[in-house]
Design a protein around this motif. Sequence first.
Motif, PDB file in Angstrom:
ATOM      1  N   ALA A 265      31.104  45.702  42.237  1.00 17.64           N
ATOM      2  CA  ALA A 265      30.757  45.748  40.884  1.00 17.64           C
ATOM      3  C   ALA A 265      31.938  46.348  40.433  1.00 17.64           C
ATOM      4  CB  ALA A 265      29.779  46.892  40.896  1.00 17.64           C
ATOM      5  N   THR A 266      32.921  45.448  40.119  1.00 17.71           N
ATOM      6  CA  THR A 266      34.137  45.574  39.626  1.00 17.71           C
ATOM      7  C   THR A 266      34.689  44.139  39.041  1.00 17.71           C
ATOM      8  OG1 THR A 266      36.145  46.921  39.493  1.00 17.71           O
ATOM      9  CG2 THR A 266      36.069  45.020  41.402  1.00 17.71           C
ATOM     10  N   SER A 267      35.530  44.323  38.196  1.00 13.79           N
ATOM     11  CA  SER A 267      35.673  42.880  37.333  1.00 13.79           C
ATOM     12  C   SER A 267      36.728  42.032  38.285  1.00 13.79           C
ATOM     13  CB  SER A 267      36.487  43.079  35.996  1.00 13.79           C
ATOM     14  OG  SER A 267      35.565  43.971  35.219  1.00 13.79           O
ATOM     15  N   VAL A 268      36.388  40.779  38.866  1.00 12.55           N
ATOM     16  CA  VAL A 268      37.263  39.918  39.648  1.00 12.55           C
ATOM     17  C   VAL A 268      37.277  38.644  39.063  1.00 12.55           C
ATOM     18  CG1 VAL A 268      37.302  38.944  42.136  1.00 12.55           C
ATOM     19  CG2 VAL A 268      36.291  40.992  41.754  1.00 12.55           C
ATOM     20  N   GLY A 269      38.853  38.432  38.827  1.00 11.91           N
ATOM     21  CA  GLY A 269      38.800  36.996  38.161  1.00 11.91           C
ATOM     22  C   GLY A 269      38.552  35.984  39.171  1.00 11.91           C
ATOM     23  N   ILE A 270      38.007  34.941  38.448  1.00  9.19           N
ATOM     24  CA  ILE A 270      37.226  33.854  39.402  1.00  9.19           C
ATOM     25  C   ILE A 270      38.555  32.822  39.093  1.00  9.19           C
ATOM     26  CG2 ILE A 270      35.572  31.923  39.109  1.00  9.19           C
ATOM     27  CD1 ILE A 270      33.890  33.763  37.343  1.00  9.19           C
ATOM     28  N   ASN A 271      38.876  32.444  40.443  1.00  9.50           N
ATOM     29  CA  ASN A 271      39.833  31.220  40.666  1.00  9.50           C
ATOM     30  C   ASN A 271      39.230  30.315  42.099  1.00  9.50           C
ATOM     31  OD1 ASN A 271      40.466  32.530  43.355  1.00  9.50           O
ATOM     32  ND2 ASN A 271      42.317  33.491  42.188  1.00  9.50           N
ATOM     33  N   GLU A 272      39.984  29.281  42.275  1.00 11.12           N
ATOM     34  CA  GLU A 272      39.205  28.353  43.049  1.00 11.12           C
ATOM     35  C   GLU A 272      39.398  28.817  44.426  1.00 11.12           C
ATOM     36  OE1 GLU A 272      40.343  23.870  44.509  1.00 11.12           O
ATOM     37  OE2 GLU A 272      41.550  24.688  43.104  1.00 11.12           O
ATOM     38  N   GLU A 273      40.684  29.652  44.984  1.00 15.96           N
ATOM     39  CA  GLU A 273      40.692  30.252  46.293  1.00 15.96           C
ATOM     40  C   GLU A 273      39.670  31.185  46.435  1.00 15.96           C
ATOM     41  OE1 GLU A 273      43.715  32.723  48.791  1.00 15.96           O
ATOM     42  OE2 GLU A 273      44.386  32.178  46.925  1.00 15.96           O
ATOM     43  N   ARG A 274      39.187  32.389  45.497  1.00 17.10           N
ATOM     44  CA  ARG A 274      38.335  33.100  45.573  1.00 17.10           C
ATOM     45  C   ARG A 274      37.124  32.503  45.920  1.00 17.10           C
ATOM     46  NH1 ARG A 274      40.721  37.607  41.438  1.00 17.10           N
ATOM     47  NH2 ARG A 274      42.038  38.692  42.698  1.00 17.10           N
ATOM     48  N   ALA A 275      36.547  31.401  44.735  1.00 18.67           N
ATOM     49  CA  ALA A 275      35.360  31.042  44.794  1.00 18.67           C
ATOM     50  C   ALA A 275      34.786  30.148  45.787  1.00 18.67           C
ATOM     51  CB  ALA A 275      35.245  30.209  43.309  1.00 18.67           C
ATOM     52  N   LYS A 276      35.702  29.759  46.884  1.00 15.78           N
ATOM     53  CA  LYS A 276      35.346  29.320  48.019  1.00 15.78           C
ATOM     54  C   LYS A 276      35.089  30.254  49.308  1.00 15.78           C
ATOM     55  CE  LYS A 276      38.257  25.053  47.465  1.00 15.78           C
ATOM     56  NZ  LYS A 276      39.492  24.363  48.128  1.00 15.78           N
ATOM     57  N   LYS A 277      35.341  31.721  48.879  1.00 19.99           N
ATOM     58  CA  LYS A 277      35.072  32.463  50.009  1.00 19.99           C
ATOM     59  C   LYS A 277      34.015  33.674  49.733  1.00 19.99           C
ATOM     60  CE  LYS A 277      40.126  32.806  51.468  1.00 19.99           C
ATOM     61  NZ  LYS A 277      41.280  33.676  51.590  1.00 19.99           N
ATOM     62  N   TYR A 278      33.721  33.645  48.276  1.00 18.75           N
ATOM     63  CA  TYR A 278      33.131  34.557  47.785  1.00 18.75           C
ATOM     64  C   TYR A 278      31.748  34.118  46.655  1.00 18.75           C
ATOM     65  CZ  TYR A 278      37.009  37.426  49.471  1.00 18.75           C
ATOM     66  OH  TYR A 278      37.934  37.893  50.213  1.00 18.75           O
TER      67      TYR A 278
END
Length: 284
Positions: free
Chosen positions: A103-116
Amino acid sequence: MMSLTRRAFGLTLLGGTAVAALGTAPAFAETTLERIRRTKKLTVGTEAAFPPFEFVEDGKIVGYGKDILNVVVADLDVELTQLDVPFQGILPGVLAGKFDFVATSVGINEERAKKYAFTLPIAESTPYFIKRAGDASISSGADLNGKVVGTQLGTTTEQAARATDAKLKKAGGKGFSDLKLYPSFPETYLALANGEVDVVVQSLPNAAVLIKQQPGVFALAGPASETISYMGWVTRPEDKDLRDYISGVIRQLRDSGKLYAFQDKWFGFRMPIPDSGYLPPGAV
């Protein structure tokens, strides 16, 4: 209903002796959302050093994100445990099961979106350059050759800074003289004010609030990206039901106007929240 149907199906095909040999059907694994609702307890991870999204005031975590979280907690009718975690450990922490979601602000990018599994965005996160007020030598990213740049370690703004450095070098410039990475953004602001760095890369909403609060100290020096990006909250990939539930709460807040009231309160301006197009290809 599903377990009864499957059992009946087994009785029809195999007969009672087979069912007796196999025993009762195995129970389906409980999801994180089901456990939260059953136990009435929720644990979240937050980096409370990212004002005005999440920060500590009078010993309590407050901010735009906390206002959203309060609605989620009230809707679930659960007891909240909110852990203040350094950003560098917050994504590994959710995968390790140290808390139920981020519950904290996490920038969305391609690498993260594949893991989370990212929720519906809660705000825009387009990176901008912040400079000291009155510094006429910097008006855009093109002016950063030979400059010292600072940002927070392990963030999308670090990626934006590195992309700008590479772009400057590709264009024939010498790029940054140094890229300094800090554990939290408040430390980058202090470094900028003290002249330790020439600019800081930060997301637009945070930068806008910082400059509004300290207009004679800091100023914007242009965007660090040509495309709009967003921030969201994060669950484990297998917790898509929890992710979808949180997204539903955010959508209801947006559609009712309450989310924009929170934005007015904490930012002084509004950021449209899209229903689609915010996740890169290959997102879980």
